[in-house]
Scaffold this motif. Structure first.
Motif, PDB file in Angstrom:
ATOM      1  N   UNK A 293     -68.415  42.710 -59.249  1.00 31.62           N
ATOM      2  CA  UNK A 293     -67.470  43.240 -58.266  1.00 31.62           C
ATOM      3  C   UNK A 293     -68.069  43.234 -56.864  1.00 31.62           C
ATOM      4  N   UNK A 294     -69.340  43.533 -56.778  1.00 32.10           N
ATOM      5  CA  UNK A 294     -70.007  43.479 -55.474  1.00 32.10           C
ATOM      6  C   UNK A 294     -69.990  42.057 -54.925  1.00 32.10           C
ATOM      7  N   UNK A 295     -70.218  41.075 -55.794  1.00 35.34           N
ATOM      8  CA  UNK A 295     -70.184  39.675 -55.371  1.00 35.34           C
ATOM      9  C   UNK A 295     -68.799  39.291 -54.858  1.00 35.34           C
ATOM     10  N   UNK A 296     -67.760  39.705 -55.576  1.00 34.13           N
ATOM     11  CA  UNK A 296     -66.385  39.396 -55.169  1.00 34.13           C
ATOM     12  C   UNK A 296     -66.085  39.999 -53.803  1.00 34.13           C
ATOM     13  N   UNK A 297     -66.492  41.238 -53.589  1.00 34.47           N
ATOM     14  CA  UNK A 297     -66.237  41.898 -52.306  1.00 34.47           C
ATOM     15  C   UNK A 297     -66.950  41.155 -51.184  1.00 34.47           C
ATOM     16  N   UNK A 298     -68.213  40.818 -51.389  1.00 27.36           N
ATOM     17  CA  UNK A 298     -68.989  40.147 -50.340  1.00 27.36           C
ATOM     18  C   UNK A 298     -68.393  38.783 -50.004  1.00 27.36           C
ATOM     19  N   UNK A 299     -68.020  38.024 -51.032  1.00 25.63           N
ATOM     20  CA  UNK A 299     -67.489  36.682 -50.795  1.00 25.63           C
ATOM     21  C   UNK A 299     -66.095  36.736 -50.174  1.00 25.63           C
ATOM     22  N   UNK A 300     -65.290  37.693 -50.594  1.00 25.40           N
ATOM     23  CA  UNK A 300     -63.942  37.794 -50.045  1.00 25.40           C
ATOM     24  C   UNK A 300     -63.972  38.284 -48.600  1.00 25.40           C
ATOM     25  N   UNK A 301     -64.827  39.265 -48.316  1.00 25.53           N
ATOM     26  CA  UNK A 301     -64.958  39.732 -46.936  1.00 25.53           C
ATOM     27  C   UNK A 301     -65.450  38.605 -46.027  1.00 25.53           C
ATOM     28  N   UNK A 302     -66.380  37.793 -46.538  1.00 24.18           N
ATOM     29  CA  UNK A 302     -66.868  36.660 -45.747  1.00 24.18           C
ATOM     30  C   UNK A 302     -65.745  35.665 -45.481  1.00 24.18           C
ATOM     31  N   UNK A 303     -64.921  35.403 -46.506  1.00 30.11           N
ATOM     32  CA  UNK A 303     -63.780  34.493 -46.322  1.00 30.11           C
ATOM     33  C   UNK A 303     -62.810  35.036 -45.286  1.00 30.11           C
ATOM     34  N   UNK A 304     -62.522  36.321 -45.348  1.00 26.13           N
ATOM     35  CA  UNK A 304     -61.594  36.931 -44.392  1.00 26.13           C
ATOM     36  C   UNK A 304     -62.095  36.730 -42.966  1.00 26.13           C
ATOM     37  N   UNK A 305     -63.365  37.017 -42.736  1.00 28.01           N
ATOM     38  CA  UNK A 305     -63.902  36.911 -41.383  1.00 28.01           C
ATOM     39  C   UNK A 305     -64.047  35.450 -40.950  1.00 28.01           C
ATOM     40  N   UNK A 306     -64.307  34.576 -41.900  1.00 23.33           N
ATOM     41  CA  UNK A 306     -64.509  33.157 -41.581  1.00 23.33           C
ATOM     42  C   UNK A 306     -63.190  32.426 -41.322  1.00 23.33           C
ATOM     43  N   UNK A 307     -62.171  32.721 -42.112  1.00 22.80           N
ATOM     44  CA  UNK A 307     -60.964  31.897 -42.089  1.00 22.80           C
ATOM     45  C   UNK A 307     -59.692  32.645 -41.691  1.00 22.80           C
ATOM     46  N   UNK A 308     -59.703  33.975 -41.763  1.00 29.08           N
ATOM     47  CA  UNK A 308     -58.449  34.694 -41.589  1.00 29.08           C
ATOM     48  C   UNK A 308     -58.425  35.626 -40.388  1.00 29.08           C
ATOM     49  N   UNK A 309     -59.503  35.697 -39.626  1.00 27.75           N
ATOM     50  CA  UNK A 309     -59.512  36.594 -38.468  1.00 27.75           C
ATOM     51  C   UNK A 309     -59.481  35.789 -37.186  1.00 27.75           C
ATOM     52  N   UNK A 310     -58.541  36.133 -36.322  1.00 27.56           N
ATOM     53  CA  UNK A 310     -58.399  35.429 -35.048  1.00 27.56           C
ATOM     54  C   UNK A 310     -59.524  35.821 -34.105  1.00 27.56           C
ATOM     55  N   UNK A 311     -59.807  34.994 -33.101  1.00 31.69           N
ATOM     56  CA  UNK A 311     -60.828  35.370 -32.112  1.00 31.69           C
ATOM     57  C   UNK A 311     -60.511  36.680 -31.411  1.00 31.69           C
ATOM     58  N   UNK A 312     -59.226  37.030 -31.311  1.00 28.38           N
ATOM     59  CA  UNK A 312     -58.828  38.275 -30.657  1.00 28.38           C
ATOM     60  C   UNK A 312     -58.940  39.481 -31.577  1.00 28.38           C
ATOM     61  N   UNK A 431     -64.434  48.535 -47.935  1.00 20.18           N
ATOM     62  CA  UNK A 431     -65.573  47.766 -48.431  1.00 20.18           C
ATOM     63  C   UNK A 431     -66.806  48.001 -47.564  1.00 20.18           C
ATOM     64  N   UNK A 432     -66.612  48.065 -46.248  1.00 12.02           N
ATOM     65  CA  UNK A 432     -67.742  48.296 -45.360  1.00 12.02           C
ATOM     66  C   UNK A 432     -68.368  49.655 -45.575  1.00 12.02           C
ATOM     67  N   UNK A 433     -67.546  50.654 -45.840  1.00 13.23           N
ATOM     68  CA  UNK A 433     -68.076  52.008 -46.068  1.00 13.23           C
ATOM     69  C   UNK A 433     -68.834  52.077 -47.389  1.00 13.23           C
ATOM     70  N   UNK A 434     -68.288  51.457 -48.435  1.00 14.77           N
ATOM     71  CA  UNK A 434     -68.927  51.515 -49.749  1.00 14.77           C
ATOM     72  C   UNK A 434     -70.277  50.808 -49.732  1.00 14.77           C
ATOM     73  N   UNK A 435     -70.332  49.642 -49.097  1.00  7.59           N
ATOM     74  CA  UNK A 435     -71.552  48.822 -49.154  1.00  7.59           C
ATOM     75  C   UNK A 435     -72.384  48.917 -47.878  1.00  7.59           C
ATOM     76  N   UNK A 436     -72.028  49.846 -46.992  1.00  5.79           N
ATOM     77  CA  UNK A 436     -72.787  50.068 -45.757  1.00  5.79           C
ATOM     78  C   UNK A 436     -72.926  48.773 -44.963  1.00  5.79           C
ATOM     79  N   UNK A 437     -71.823  48.036 -44.836  1.00  4.90           N
ATOM     80  CA  UNK A 437     -71.836  46.760 -44.116  1.00  4.90           C
ATOM     81  C   UNK A 437     -71.118  46.949 -42.783  1.00  4.90           C
TER      82      UNK A 437
END
Length: 682
Positions: A293-312, A431-437
């Motif tokens: 589950x930790x792996x899924x959270x880390x990889x999904x959060x990375x995908x969100x920031x890499x591909x789904x978040x606008x520069x703004x 996710x950031x609160x749980x994993x201190x990210x």
């Protein structure tokens, strides 16, 4: 020549700008023309990541002969269901009533020109008869004939349909119901009756994630109740994480699996799935400490920031199912391609682990990766140490991912939807609160700031943003989901401006969406354009219930601020929907979670004191799964609400309250740990 959709903000509408169809967006000009020319309206609803929407567009809307029939007989309106969930919700319900079948996209509905009542409906239609479906060309001709020949019969049908639609609104009971937590146990029992005990998930193919239901199941952890719900959540989350519905190389979940095994997904990726799943997997890790589950959270959060978040800062809406006009082409592999990219040892691990040593699982000729054999079993069969297998798998995944990145990517719908951003703000903050990210919390903070700057005007939200323009009067889900997201962000990083924004959202909810007489919240505001129905939805759908999340968030904010108006509005909502919840509790997971915190208020912990020590104290609390607890670590800010004005001293103090009952200040972190153990429910 491009039609009227060429200047639309929606990427989905712009996809149809070169159709020979004389398309309109939903607008008064189109509605007035239908009335003036006595033509029925052909309403087509879809979205940019929808595979079958693309199929129908290529087959029919790009065909000059079909377009000529549409233009001759109808006023044609194209709607992006992500921009206009109000229209989609109403006409999906009408479709179910007219056809006796569940709907979907594309949704094809024929409306009367004067009052916009639907009289014929379907979803995808092929151009000519096949798949046991009538051909769209034949339907266009026949529906036009029926409209002109049988108007009176249609009006009689429509009167009955409008009456049936009005009955979908919940009715207030004469007396206030006595709410009972036993409904939650009944809901878990109903879910257990349709649970797949081998592969996880509810029902058979197609299988959807159902995060709201899984969140309710997981919330039974540590309550002293039977662990059936927790086991259903655990098995489902594990099987999904191992399956093809999860992107094994790039992170993130697809919308659903076409089979019961979670192997082959419908390849579109939706922000509204991944936000709730991020929070859910983080909570599941807290409850189980399962490393997957930790792996899924880390990889999904990375995908969100890499591909789904606008520069703004705002989050984009969707990734398409198709690439180069083929569904799944970006994600699937040829076995020889994989073998050529990897070393012999890497392939010896990857092939059995991801199923490349088995027959192709996608369209009989390609492979879509899923965990077919555990790494532990692969290690035993290859004779390699498990640690070495992990290294080889990691290096192989990097190579495959880098190679895949060079392919033509699926289209991305770069609309920024307020409601879906609220879901992702909550997911990233949780996710950031749980994993201190801190970087995940910063991502959520950037999205919240974007919404406050661009989508909040004169005390009201706007629903969508594209290419620098914010537009559309917002819906219930926009307010409720964003309020819920802000409450999670406040716990990850307290900022007074987020608390003030949350309060403004709550006030707007009460002023423009609540039904103060009967209870509950309408889906559209009191100054929205008139439609054939003003829905008041209660059950969870692909996204959680707006009424459920509004009731939950208002309950929590009411206890944080000591604001009885919020608590009373939440109680009125629960009272309105309670009879329906009694009939089928498993359809109302979000409202059940709100009901539980209405019966037993959430534990609120306020931490004040020196910053570094406050962080340590909060980490002690956050290391335990406690779904009914709010923790605010507050710095030395002026002008806090009275309920949060606790003295700041050199040492950290904690104040713990449940409802109006508060303990004396706690000055020892171990005592705080003991006091705040998750509560047992008897």
């Amino acid at each position: 020549m491009p039609n009227r959709l060429a200047n639309a903000a929606s990427p989905y509408l712009r996809q149809h700008a070169d159709n020979p169809v004389d398309w309109y967006p939903w607008c008064e000009e189109a509605l007035a023309r239908a009335r003036a020319e006595d033509k029925p309206i052909l309403l087509s609803i879809g979205y940019s990541a929808c595979h079958w929407c693309h199929v129908m567009a290529h087959e029919s809307f790009e065909d000059p002969e079909v377009a000529a029939l549409m233009n001759r007989h109808y006023v044609n309106i194209k709607v992006d269901r992500e921009e206009r969930p109000d229209l989609d919700q109403i006409y999906q319900t009408a479709h179910a009533m007219l056809t006796g079948r569940s709907g979907g996209w594309p949704l094809t509905v024929f409306l009367m020109p004067d009052d916009h009542t639907p009289f014929f409906a379907g979803t995808y239609f092929p151009k000519t008869t096949r798949y046991n479906l009538p051909g769209f060309k034949d339907i266009l001709t026949r529906v036009a004939e029926v409209y002109h020949a049988q108007k009176e019969a249609i009006r009689q049908q429509n009167a009955a349909l409008l009456e049936a639609l009005s009955r979908t609104l919940p009715a207030r009971t004469a007396s206030r119901p006595a709410m009972d937590r036993a409904l939650i146990r009944r809901a878990i029992g109903e879910l257990a009756a349709i649970f797949d005990e081998i592969h996880g998930g509810f029902g058979t193919a197609p299988k959807f994630p159902h995060p709201a239901e899984l969140e309710l199941c997981l919330s039974r952890h540590g309550t002293g109740e039977a662990e059936t719900g927790v086991e259903m959540a655990r098995l489902t989350l594990t099987r999904m994480a191992e399956g093809g519905i999860y992107d094994q190389l790039g992170g993130g979940f697809c919308r659903y699996s076409v089979d019961q095994f979670w192997t082959i997904p419908h390849f579109e990726k939706m922000l509204y799935d991944n936000g709730p799943l991020l929070a859910l997997y983080a909570d599941a890790w807290l409850a189980t400490r399962e490393s997957l589950y930790e792996q899924v959270v880390a990889e999904t959060a990375a995908w969100v920031m890499r591909e789904m978040q606008s520069p703004e800062g705002g989050y984009y809406a969707t990734l398409d199912a198709d690439a180069e006009h083929e569904e799944g082409k970006f994600y699937v592999w040829d076995r020889e391609e994989v073998a050529a990219l990897l070393t012999e040892q890497e392939y010896a691990v990857v092939a059995p682990h991801y199923g490349f040593d088995r027959p192709p699982n996608f369209e009989g000729k390609h492979w879509h990766p899923r965990v077919a054999k555990s790494l532990k079993l692969v290690a035993e069969q290859t004779g390699l140490p498990l640690a070495r297998c992990r290294e080889l798998l990691a290096s192989a995944r990097r190579k495959l991912f880098e190679h895949r990145e060079r392919r033509v990517h699926p289209g991305r719908d770069e609309k920024i939807l307020t409601s879906w951003n609220g879901l992702m703000i909550r997911g990233m903050a949780r996710a950031g609160r749980v994993f201190r990210r801190c970087e995940w919390i910063a991502s959520a903070r950037a999205a919240a700031d974007f919404l406050r700057e661009h989508q909040w005007r004169d005390g009201r939200l706007l629903a969508a943003h594209k290419d620098g323009t914010s537009y559309l009067n917002a819906y219930l889900d926009d307010y409720a989901f964003l309020l819920d997201g802000l409450l999670e962000l406040l716990q990850a990083e307290f900022r007074p401006e987020d608390l003030a924004f949350a309060r403004e959202l709550a006030e707007a909810l009460l002023a423009h969406f609540e039904d103060p007489e009967h209870g509950g919240f309408f889906f559209v505001s009191n100054d929205h354009e008139p439609l054939i129905l003003r829905p008041k939805p209660g059950p969870d759908q692909a996204t959680p219930s707006g009424n459920g999340i509004a009731a939950l968030a208002l309950t929590r904010l009411g206890h944080l601020l000591g604001e009885n108006r919020y608590l009373e509005a939440a109680e009125r909502t629960l009272a309105l929907f309670y009879p329906a919840m009694e009939r089928q509790p498993s359809a109302f997971s979000s409202l059940l979670r709100a009901m539980e915190e209405h019966i037993a208020p959430p534990t609120v912990v306020i931490l004040r004191g020196e910053a570094a020590e406050r962080i340590r104290w909060q980490a002690v609390l956050d290391e335990v799964y406690a779904p009914h607890r709010l923790v605010l670590s507050i710095g030395d800010y002026p002008d806090l609400p009275p309920t949060l004005r606790r003295p700041v001293t050199a040492k950290v103090n904690a104040w713990v309250c449940e409802g109006v009952q508060c303990l004396p200040a706690i000055t020892d972190v171990e005592e705080l740990r003991r006091v705040c153990n998750p509560r047992k429910i008897v």
